[in-house]
Design a protein around this motif. Structure first.
Motif, PDB file in Angstrom:
ATOM      1  N   GLY A  99       5.667  -1.167  -4.863  1.00  0.00           N
ATOM      2  CA  GLY A  99       5.538  -1.979  -3.647  1.00  0.00           C
ATOM      3  C   GLY A  99       5.316  -1.126  -2.418  1.00  0.00           C
ATOM      4  O   GLY A  99       4.541  -1.475  -1.525  1.00  0.00           O
ATOM      5  N   LEU A 100       6.000   0.009  -2.371  1.00  0.00           N
ATOM      6  CA  LEU A 100       5.796   0.932  -1.248  1.00  0.00           C
ATOM      7  C   LEU A 100       4.385   1.500  -1.257  1.00  0.00           C
ATOM      8  O   LEU A 100       3.753   1.643  -0.206  1.00  0.00           O
ATOM      9  N   VAL A 102       1.717   0.094  -2.437  1.00  0.00           N
ATOM     10  CA  VAL A 102       0.819  -0.970  -1.987  1.00  0.00           C
ATOM     11  C   VAL A 102       0.868  -1.082  -0.467  1.00  0.00           C
ATOM     12  O   VAL A 102      -0.171  -1.198   0.191  1.00  0.00           O
ATOM     13  N   THR A 103       2.057  -1.028   0.084  1.00  0.00           N
ATOM     14  CA  THR A 103       2.221  -1.123   1.537  1.00  0.00           C
ATOM     15  C   THR A 103       1.484   0.000   2.244  1.00  0.00           C
ATOM     16  O   THR A 103       0.733  -0.236   3.200  1.00  0.00           O
ATOM     17  N   VAL A 104       1.677   1.224   1.791  1.00  0.00           N
ATOM     18  CA  VAL A 104       1.022   2.376   2.413  1.00  0.00           C
ATOM     19  C   VAL A 104      -0.492   2.248   2.297  1.00  0.00           C
ATOM     20  O   VAL A 104      -1.229   2.438   3.266  1.00  0.00           O
ATOM     21  N   ARG A 106      -2.352  -0.449   1.839  1.00  0.00           N
ATOM     22  CA  ARG A 106      -2.888  -1.546   2.649  1.00  0.00           C
ATOM     23  C   ARG A 106      -2.845  -1.229   4.133  1.00  0.00           C
ATOM     24  O   ARG A 106      -3.768  -1.564   4.864  1.00  0.00           O
ATOM     25  N   ARG A 107      -1.770  -0.612   4.569  1.00  0.00           N
ATOM     26  CA  ARG A 107      -1.669  -0.273   5.992  1.00  0.00           C
ATOM     27  C   ARG A 107      -2.745   0.712   6.397  1.00  0.00           C
ATOM     28  O   ARG A 107      -3.278   0.647   7.496  1.00  0.00           O
ATOM     29  N   ALA A 113       0.807  -5.938   4.307  1.00  0.00           N
ATOM     30  CA  ALA A 113       1.406  -5.447   3.061  1.00  0.00           C
ATOM     31  C   ALA A 113       1.558  -6.516   1.988  1.00  0.00           C
ATOM     32  O   ALA A 113       1.513  -6.217   0.813  1.00  0.00           O
ATOM     33  N   GLY A 117       5.028  -5.569  -0.693  1.00  0.00           N
ATOM     34  CA  GLY A 117       5.505  -4.700   0.371  1.00  0.00           C
ATOM     35  C   GLY A 117       6.756  -5.242   1.028  1.00  0.00           C
ATOM     36  O   GLY A 117       7.688  -4.508   1.328  1.00  0.00           O
ATOM     37  N   SER A 120       9.692  -4.640  -1.320  1.00  0.00           N
ATOM     38  CA  SER A 120      10.103  -3.230  -1.309  1.00  0.00           C
ATOM     39  C   SER A 120      10.876  -2.884  -0.052  1.00  0.00           C
ATOM     40  O   SER A 120      11.897  -2.208  -0.108  1.00  0.00           O
ATOM     41  N   ARG A 121      10.389  -3.344   1.095  1.00  0.00           N
ATOM     42  CA  ARG A 121      11.092  -3.074   2.352  1.00  0.00           C
ATOM     43  C   ARG A 121      12.476  -3.703   2.353  1.00  0.00           C
ATOM     44  O   ARG A 121      13.451  -3.085   2.777  1.00  0.00           O
TER      45      ARG A 121
END
Length: 148
Positions: A99-100, A102-104, A106-107, A113, A117, A120-121
């Motif tokens: 999930g992290l 994916v977040t990184v 996408r950002r 996210a 994301g 994960s957060r």
């Protein structure tokens, strides 16, 4: 054994079918599934882990589900059964690490996210604020993942 495992799976299915995304599962339902994670039988423990992971996927921003997942699933990295340990590592990687990533990703592309994301957060925030068996298990999880 098969009856308890089936009961946990049936409870998961009922929660997913009946709980609204705004309200989420009841405390009683979460406690029942969480209890399965410490059952004497491997098959029931594994089903408890699978069911909590499924609820986390369905309710990715529900803090109660996240806290229950952390408290019940992460300590399973120290389970006596290696298949349970492996599944715990897989669940941690899927729900937190991936999930992290994916977040990184996408950002960097300017895209929000999304649910992975957010989940994960939420989990990382909960780990950081809880003083529990989940935080104790975190060192073991990261060590085991680095050996993969």
């Amino acid at each position: 054994a098969a009856v308890r495992k089936s009961a946990v799976a049936a409870l998961e299915a009922a929660v997913v079918a009946l709980a609204s995304p705004a309200v989420g599962p009841s405390e009683e339902d979460l406690a029942a599934i969480s209890g399965a994670c410490s059952d004497a039988l491997v098959s029931v423990r594994r089903q408890g882990m699978l069911s909590l992971s499924a609820l986390l996927a369905v309710f990715p921003v529900d803090a109660r589900v996240a806290a229950t997942w952390l408290e019940s699933v992460l300590p399973m990295v120290g389970d006596v059964e290696s298949t349970v340990q492996d599944r715990c590592l897989d669940a941690f990687q899927e729900n937190v690490i991936d999930g992290l990533m994916v977040t990184v990703s996408r950002r960097q592309g300017g895209v929000p996210a999304g649910a992975a994301g957010a989940r994960s957060r939420l989990l990382l925030t909960a780990i950081g604020t809880q003083k529990s068996s989940a935080t104790t298990a975190l060192a073991r999880l990261t060590s085991a993942l680095s050996e993969r």
